[in-house]
Enzyme design. Sequence first.
Site, short mmCIF file in Angstrom:
data_model
loop_
_atom_site.label_atom_id
_atom_site.label_comp_id
_atom_site.label_asym_id
_atom_site.label_seq_id
_atom_site.Cartn_x
_atom_site.Cartn_y
_atom_site.Cartn_z
N THR A 57 0.50 -1.11 -0.01
CA THR A 57 -0.10 -0.07 -0.54
C THR A 57 0.86 1.55 0.14
O THR A 57 0.60 1.95 -0.71
CB THR A 57 -1.17 0.33 1.11
OG1 THR A 57 -1.87 -1.14 1.31
CG2 THR A 57 -1.61 1.09 1.28
N TRP B 35 3.59 2.16 -0.94
CA TRP B 35 4.32 2.28 -1.96
C TRP B 35 3.19 2.64 -3.78
O TRP B 35 4.21 2.96 -4.98
CB TRP B 35 5.28 0.91 -2.75
CG TRP B 35 6.08 -0.22 -1.70
CD1 TRP B 35 5.82 -0.35 -0.58
CD2 TRP B 35 7.96 0.67 -2.06
NE1 TRP B 35 7.23 0.03 -0.19
CE2 TRP B 35 8.17 -0.09 -0.83
CE3 TRP B 35 8.51 2.04 -2.70
CZ2 TRP B 35 9.06 0.16 -0.28
CZ3 TRP B 35 9.11 1.94 -2.19
CH2 TRP B 35 10.10 1.70 -1.22
N ALA B 36 2.26 1.76 -3.42
CA ALA B 36 1.39 2.55 -4.39
C ALA B 36 1.92 3.99 -4.79
O ALA B 36 1.90 5.11 -4.56
CB ALA B 36 -0.15 2.49 -4.29
N GLN B 37 1.90 4.65 -6.22
CA GLN B 37 1.66 5.25 -7.01
C GLN B 37 0.84 6.34 -7.43
O GLN B 37 0.91 7.48 -7.11
CB GLN B 37 3.57 5.67 -7.80
CG GLN B 37 4.65 4.96 -7.26
CD GLN B 37 5.63 4.48 -8.50
OE1 GLN B 37 5.79 4.62 -9.42
NE2 GLN B 37 6.84 4.54 -8.16
N HIS C 9 3.94 -5.58 -15.10
CA HIS C 9 3.86 -3.93 -15.23
C HIS C 9 4.46 -3.32 -16.03
O HIS C 9 5.45 -4.41 -16.10
CB HIS C 9 4.12 -3.43 -13.80
CG HIS C 9 3.14 -1.12 -13.52
ND1 HIS C 9 4.14 -0.68 -14.90
CD2 HIS C 9 2.89 -1.10 -13.27
CE1 HIS C 9 3.88 0.29 -14.63
NE2 HIS C 9 2.71 0.44 -13.67
N ARG D 70 -2.31 -2.52 -19.65
CA ARG D 70 -0.74 -3.56 -19.30
C ARG D 70 -0.16 -4.57 -19.33
O ARG D 70 1.08 -4.41 -19.52
CB ARG D 70 -0.93 -2.92 -18.04
CG ARG D 70 -1.20 -3.79 -16.57
CD ARG D 70 -0.89 -2.96 -15.28
NE ARG D 70 -0.91 -1.79 -15.10
CZ ARG D 70 -1.36 -1.29 -13.81
NH1 ARG D 70 -0.84 -1.86 -12.22
NH2 ARG D 70 -1.00 -0.46 -13.58
N LEU E 168 -6.39 -0.37 -4.64
CA LEU E 168 -6.50 0.48 -3.61
C LEU E 168 -8.13 0.60 -3.23
O LEU E 168 -8.63 0.39 -2.24
CB LEU E 168 -5.73 1.81 -3.70
CG LEU E 168 -4.13 1.52 -3.69
CD1 LEU E 168 -4.10 3.20 -3.71
CD2 LEU E 168 -3.71 1.38 -2.40
P1 FAD Z 1 -0.95 -4.39 1.56
O1 FAD Z 1 -0.77 -3.27 1.23
O2 FAD Z 1 0.64 -5.05 0.73
O3 FAD Z 1 -0.44 -5.26 3.03
C1 FAD Z 1 -0.71 -6.34 3.60
C2 FAD Z 1 0.32 -6.76 5.21
O4 FAD Z 1 0.12 -8.09 5.26
C3 FAD Z 1 1.23 -6.39 5.41
O5 FAD Z 1 0.97 -5.34 5.98
C4 FAD Z 1 2.60 -7.34 5.43
O6 FAD Z 1 3.02 -6.84 6.34
C5 FAD Z 1 0.87 -7.94 6.43
N1 FAD Z 1 1.59 -9.59 5.85
C6 FAD Z 1 1.77 -10.48 4.78
N2 FAD Z 1 1.94 -11.39 5.74
C7 FAD Z 1 1.82 -11.57 6.59
C8 FAD Z 1 1.77 -12.70 7.81
N3 FAD Z 1 2.24 -14.12 7.44
N4 FAD Z 1 1.05 -12.42 8.46
C9 FAD Z 1 1.25 -10.76 9.15
N5 FAD Z 1 1.12 -10.34 8.60
C10 FAD Z 1 1.73 -10.66 6.73
N6 FAD Z 1 -2.68 0.09 -6.69
C11 FAD Z 1 -3.77 0.27 -7.58
O7 FAD Z 1 -4.60 1.01 -6.72
N7 FAD Z 1 -3.11 2.81 -7.75
C12 FAD Z 1 -1.67 2.42 -7.44
O8 FAD Z 1 -1.24 3.47 -7.68
C13 FAD Z 1 -0.53 1.15 -7.02
N8 FAD Z 1 0.73 1.33 -7.04
C14 FAD Z 1 1.28 0.64 -7.11
C15 FAD Z 1 2.83 0.77 -6.77
C16 FAD Z 1 3.61 -0.80 -6.50
C17 FAD Z 1 5.56 -0.48 -6.53
C18 FAD Z 1 2.84 -1.72 -6.17
C19 FAD Z 1 3.22 -2.29 -5.69
C20 FAD Z 1 1.48 -1.99 -5.81
C21 FAD Z 1 0.68 -0.74 -7.25
N9 FAD Z 1 -0.57 -1.12 -6.28
C22 FAD Z 1 -1.83 -0.09 -6.53
C23 FAD Z 1 -1.61 -2.05 -6.10
C24 FAD Z 1 -1.68 -1.65 -4.78
O9 FAD Z 1 -0.23 -0.70 -3.80
C25 FAD Z 1 -1.74 -3.15 -3.52
O10 FAD Z 1 -2.68 -4.43 -4.40
C26 FAD Z 1 -2.52 -2.79 -2.82
O11 FAD Z 1 -1.83 -2.04 -2.16
C27 FAD Z 1 -2.44 -4.35 -1.18
O12 FAD Z 1 -3.28 -3.77 -0.30
P2 FAD Z 1 -3.38 -4.87 1.07
O13 FAD Z 1 -3.94 -4.41 2.16
O14 FAD Z 1 -4.10 -5.60 0.27
O15 FAD Z 1 -2.06 -5.72 1.02
C1 SIN Z 2 0.73 3.21 -11.21
O1 SIN Z 2 1.49 3.00 -11.11
O2 SIN Z 2 1.30 2.50 -12.93
C2 SIN Z 2 0.43 1.60 -10.71
C3 SIN Z 2 -0.38 1.98 -10.43
C4 SIN Z 2 -1.09 0.32 -10.51
O3 SIN Z 2 -0.93 -0.39 -10.22
O4 SIN Z 2 -2.39 0.69 -10.23
#
Ligand code: FAD
Ligand code: SIN
Length: 538
Positions: free
Chosen positions: A52, A54-56, A244, A295, A395
């Site tokens: 989360t 790192w989302a840009q 990506h 993409r 997100l």
């Molecule tokens: P995460 O944010 O990855 O959180 C997972 C959590 O689970 C973390 O706290 C981790 O420590 C915890 N965890 C993992 N395993 C365990 C375990 N065994 N026990 C306890 N805790 C654990 N999406 C968009 O919509 N817009 C964007 O602009 C975008 N940009 C992105 C840029 C980057 C560089 C990346 C990597 C992703 C991007 N994405 C974007 C995708 C998006 O960020 C993610 O899909 C989203 O944030 C996932 O949220 P989440 O809460 O499911 O998981």
């Molecule tokens: C990006 O900013 O290019 C990533 C966006 C996303 O994964 O949704």
Amino acid sequence: MKLFAPNPGWTVQADVIVIGSGVAGLTTALNLRAANLSVLLVTKAKIDEGSTKWAQGGIAAALGPGDSPDQHKSDTLIAGAGLCDVDAVNILVTQGPEAVRKLIARGAVFDKSSSGEIDLTREGGHHRNRILHAGGDATGAEVSRALLAAVHEDHGIEVIEHALVIDALQDASGHVCGVSVHVIGEGSRDGVGQALARAVVIATGGLGQVYSQTTNPSVSTGDGVAMALRAGAAVADVEFIQFHPTVLWRDNPQGQEGQQPLISEAVRGEGALLLNHKGERFMVGKHELAELAPRDIVSKEIFNQMQSSNVPHVWLDATHVHDFPERFPTIFQSCNENGIDPRVQLIPVAPASHYSSGGVLVDLVGRTTVPGLYACGETACTGAHGANRLASNSLLEGLVFGAAIAEDISGNLPPQGIPVRRSEETLLIDPAVRLSLQLTMTEGAGVLRSEKSLLSTLKQLELLGTRRSTTPCIEAWEVSNLYLLAVAIVRSALERKESRGSHWRSDFPDTSDLWQKRIIQKFGIDGTWATSEIAVKK
Ligand code: FAD
Ligand code: SIN
């Protein structure tokens, strides 16, 4: 089957356990508090670790003039290449605007235009400007900051950091009633313990670390998906790993392993162009949106360019993007750290693993196929992304479905169950195989796959799977999870004999109507796999 781990030495209890502190876990936890339930939020590293922050690019929501949930739905379905669950998409796009308003009410601040309106930008696959962003390209950091502040203010949410969940605990009927968890802590809560609850929500994020190059942070080892598989839950669509297209390519072999810097699609949204090694644009004529095609299409064309010219990357020309350092401060810094000034130099980019469109199969309120176990965010497979997620819908998915899950749990909490041991089978893989596993997956189950490459990868995985360990530790649990997921991905990729979305087979290059269905995998308590298919809900 369970991961090999010491017996729990301590116990903690709450109404609901939420695993993970990204957008999905935090949103679910906050919404559970509206029903006055006690929440234990466990997270395996520091609380802000995960994708989360790192989302840009941003968050997609139909908020702009002339836009509508229907148009957002249309773009989502097109990107999903015929495999989206239309009910899940409807919920995402219609509840999206309200979920974003709630996030703003919780304190998130998005960038505004000079007229004071929220500034909406464009990303791949969107026909409208509908992406909210914060701090230029630091959207995730702002979302995380706002949600964390709200969680810290709520005394009904207990947070345990450095708490890695190992496995689900189940009662005699298979109902999930808690988790085993390893805590690096102090005092009585140190080492392996059991956390009991009346419902468990997995929000452990993605599994990008299955591959050697990924945009995902090191915690993204798919623990929740692997744990759900071991608990008997179905997973779906796991062959659809999104690569990506524009990840910074670094001319340094060591620098090419693990998390790589992303160059957001929003940079293309502001006019950056893709060039091949002859300096020519190659996306024009390939798709009506050219550089802003969905993409999967851009990644394929980049891969084709790299293969035909035998080069490790293509170029992104952002020299015409206005105010690059102000609009994209994070990307500007990571380019600078790698010796590139994007105002005057081309940026070398190549595809890398980014997002898992599949995951733990859930219904529209986040219930997995195992009672008591819910999944949310990237871990879950609601079907909203189909074969390829539309940019910035992730997100949003965490926000929308986190709220739906909390509502369902609030109305359906059973009494606390008593855990029983259901199987004596255990798994623990030698942590030393992590890089070999990642390289093998990149080589044979990456952007382009074939029966030959997948069978060879499966064979390699089988060999790596014989490298067992008897020393339970974080690294061994993580690699055991990566191993299970790698096998699931390869099995599904072998099964799907067509190319669709982010699943691209050189031996089956066309999309086939016969394959307009979803592949489901299950892992039995005796360690055997079962594959089935379900129709796509239209
Ligand atoms: P995460 O944010 O990855 O959180 C997972 C959590 O689970 C973390 O706290 C981790 O420590 C915890 N965890 C993992 N395993 C365990 C375990 N065994 N026990 C306890 N805790 C654990 N999406 C968009 O919509 N817009 C964007 O602009 C975008 N940009 C992105 C840029 C980057 C560089 C990346 C990597 C992703 C991007 N994405 C974007 C995708 C998006 O960020 C993610 O899909 C989203 O944030 C996932 O949220 P989440 O809460 O499911 O998981
Ligand atoms: C990006 O900013 O290019 C990533 C966006 C996303 O994964 O949704």
